[in-house]
Design a protein around this motif. Structure first.
Motif, PDB file in Angstrom:
ATOM      1  N   UNK A  20       0.813  -1.201   0.000  1.00 51.99           N
ATOM      2  CA  UNK A  20       0.000   0.000   0.000  1.00 51.99           C
ATOM      3  C   UNK A  20       0.856   1.265   0.000  1.00 51.99           C
ATOM      4  N   UNK A  21       2.145   1.123   0.263  1.00 58.65           N
ATOM      5  CA  UNK A  21       3.029   2.273   0.365  1.00 58.65           C
ATOM      6  C   UNK A  21       4.170   2.136  -0.644  1.00 58.65           C
ATOM      7  N   UNK A  22       4.408   3.180  -1.379  1.00 60.86           N
ATOM      8  CA  UNK A  22       5.517   3.191  -2.330  1.00 60.86           C
ATOM      9  C   UNK A  22       6.743   3.752  -1.621  1.00 60.86           C
ATOM     10  N   UNK A  23       7.831   3.013  -1.629  1.00 60.84           N
ATOM     11  CA  UNK A  23       9.064   3.475  -1.011  1.00 60.84           C
ATOM     12  C   UNK A  23       9.844   4.296  -2.021  1.00 60.84           C
ATOM     13  N   UNK A  24      10.212   5.505  -1.625  1.00 63.16           N
ATOM     14  CA  UNK A  24      10.957   6.399  -2.491  1.00 63.16           C
ATOM     15  C   UNK A  24      12.324   6.636  -1.872  1.00 63.16           C
ATOM     16  N   UNK A  25      13.361   6.531  -2.689  1.00 57.95           N
ATOM     17  CA  UNK A  25      14.731   6.759  -2.239  1.00 57.95           C
ATOM     18  C   UNK A  25      15.224   8.083  -2.815  1.00 57.95           C
ATOM     19  N   UNK A  26      15.998   8.810  -2.033  1.00 56.30           N
ATOM     20  CA  UNK A  26      16.532  10.104  -2.452  1.00 56.30           C
ATOM     21  C   UNK A  26      17.316   9.962  -3.751  1.00 56.30           C
ATOM     22  N   UNK A  27      17.106  10.909  -4.675  1.00 56.86           N
ATOM     23  CA  UNK A  27      17.776  10.861  -5.971  1.00 56.86           C
ATOM     24  C   UNK A  27      19.101  11.609  -5.993  1.00 56.86           C
ATOM     25  N   UNK A  35      13.798   8.218   3.655  1.00 55.82           N
ATOM     26  CA  UNK A  35      12.863   9.041   4.424  1.00 55.82           C
ATOM     27  C   UNK A  35      12.555  10.283   3.599  1.00 55.82           C
ATOM     28  N   UNK A  36      11.553  10.163   2.727  1.00 55.45           N
ATOM     29  CA  UNK A  36      11.236  11.204   1.757  1.00 55.45           C
ATOM     30  C   UNK A  36       9.804  11.680   1.961  1.00 55.45           C
ATOM     31  N   UNK A  37       9.621  12.999   1.981  1.00 49.92           N
ATOM     32  CA  UNK A  37       8.285  13.582   2.073  1.00 49.92           C
ATOM     33  C   UNK A  37       7.819  13.887   0.654  1.00 49.92           C
ATOM     34  N   UNK A  38       6.571  13.592   0.352  1.00 48.90           N
ATOM     35  CA  UNK A  38       6.022  13.793  -0.986  1.00 48.90           C
ATOM     36  C   UNK A  38       4.768  14.647  -0.899  1.00 48.90           C
ATOM     37  N   UNK A  39       4.624  15.590  -1.842  1.00 45.11           N
ATOM     38  CA  UNK A  39       3.404  16.379  -1.910  1.00 45.11           C
ATOM     39  C   UNK A  39       3.111  16.716  -3.361  1.00 45.11           C
ATOM     40  N   UNK A  40       1.871  17.086  -3.614  1.00 47.29           N
ATOM     41  CA  UNK A  40       1.416  17.402  -4.972  1.00 47.29           C
ATOM     42  C   UNK A  40       1.058  18.883  -5.043  1.00 47.29           C
ATOM     43  N   UNK A  51       1.961  18.332 -10.467  1.00 47.91           N
ATOM     44  CA  UNK A  51       3.388  18.076 -10.321  1.00 47.91           C
ATOM     45  C   UNK A  51       3.610  17.456  -8.953  1.00 47.91           C
ATOM     46  N   UNK A  52       4.385  16.384  -8.898  1.00 44.72           N
ATOM     47  CA  UNK A  52       4.677  15.705  -7.636  1.00 44.72           C
ATOM     48  C   UNK A  52       6.083  16.090  -7.203  1.00 44.72           C
ATOM     49  N   UNK A  53       6.184  16.624  -5.989  1.00 45.30           N
ATOM     50  CA  UNK A  53       7.465  17.028  -5.419  1.00 45.30           C
ATOM     51  C   UNK A  53       7.886  16.032  -4.347  1.00 45.30           C
ATOM     52  N   UNK A  54       9.202  15.850  -4.208  1.00 44.35           N
ATOM     53  CA  UNK A  54       9.767  14.993  -3.173  1.00 44.35           C
ATOM     54  C   UNK A  54      10.866  15.775  -2.463  1.00 44.35           C
ATOM     55  N   UNK A  55      10.965  15.616  -1.141  1.00 46.26           N
ATOM     56  CA  UNK A  55      12.062  16.225  -0.386  1.00 46.26           C
ATOM     57  C   UNK A  55      12.630  15.196   0.578  1.00 46.26           C
ATOM     58  N   UNK A  58      16.714  13.801   5.079  1.00 45.87           N
ATOM     59  CA  UNK A  58      18.096  13.737   5.560  1.00 45.87           C
ATOM     60  C   UNK A  58      18.928  14.896   5.003  1.00 45.87           C
ATOM     61  N   UNK A  59      18.923  15.079   3.673  1.00 45.73           N
ATOM     62  CA  UNK A  59      19.791  16.085   3.049  1.00 45.73           C
ATOM     63  C   UNK A  59      19.030  17.308   2.534  1.00 45.73           C
ATOM     64  N   UNK A  60      17.687  17.304   2.627  1.00 46.86           N
ATOM     65  CA  UNK A  60      16.818  18.405   2.194  1.00 46.86           C
ATOM     66  C   UNK A  60      16.796  18.622   0.677  1.00 46.86           C
ATOM     67  N   UNK A  61      17.288  17.663  -0.101  1.00 50.31           N
ATOM     68  CA  UNK A  61      17.268  17.750  -1.560  1.00 50.31           C
ATOM     69  C   UNK A  61      15.821  17.661  -2.051  1.00 50.31           C
ATOM     70  N   UNK A  62      15.451  18.527  -2.992  1.00 53.84           N
ATOM     71  CA  UNK A  62      14.092  18.547  -3.537  1.00 53.84           C
ATOM     72  C   UNK A  62      14.148  18.247  -5.030  1.00 53.84           C
ATOM     73  N   UNK A  63      13.253  17.373  -5.501  1.00 58.19           N
ATOM     74  CA  UNK A  63      13.126  17.097  -6.929  1.00 58.19           C
ATOM     75  C   UNK A  63      11.665  16.881  -7.241  1.00 58.19           C
ATOM     76  N   UNK A  64      11.348  16.909  -8.520  1.00 60.90           N
ATOM     77  CA  UNK A  64       9.950  16.772  -8.919  1.00 60.90           C
ATOM     78  C   UNK A  64       9.793  15.801 -10.071  1.00 60.90           C
ATOM     79  N   UNK A  65       8.583  15.293 -10.205  1.00 61.52           N
ATOM     80  CA  UNK A  65       8.231  14.395 -11.306  1.00 61.52           C
ATOM     81  C   UNK A  65       7.356  15.148 -12.279  1.00 61.52           C
TER      82      UNK A  65
END
Length: 65
Positions: A20-27, A35-40, A51-55, A58-65
């Motif tokens: 039920x949960x998709x595991x996302x790894x920092x890019x 440990x990634x926070x995701x929001x739309x 647009x889906x954002x991920x942060x 640990x390192x505060x890196x932000x990227x988007x899909x």
């Protein structure tokens, strides 16, 4: 006898294990934290997809899909 949500999904989808949960790894190179926070966010007009954002927490890196 009550049916749990996992049992219900197993019956519905016909699978033994349902994730039920998709595991996302920092890019970010060198950071493999999962440990990634995701929001739309609706960044364009309403007729285009969100647009889906991920942060990485640990390192505060932000990227988007």
């Amino acid at each position: 006898m009550s049916t749990t949500k996992e049992q219900y999904l197993t019956i519905l989808l016909g699978k033994e294990k349902v994730s039920l949960v998709k595991t996302i790894t920092c890019e970010r190179p060198g950071c493999n934290a999962d440990d990634v926070k995701t929001w739309e966010w609706q960044t364009r007009s309403s007729d285009e997809p969100i647009t889906i954002f991920h942060r990485c927490r640990m390192c505060q890196y932000v990227w988007m899909e």
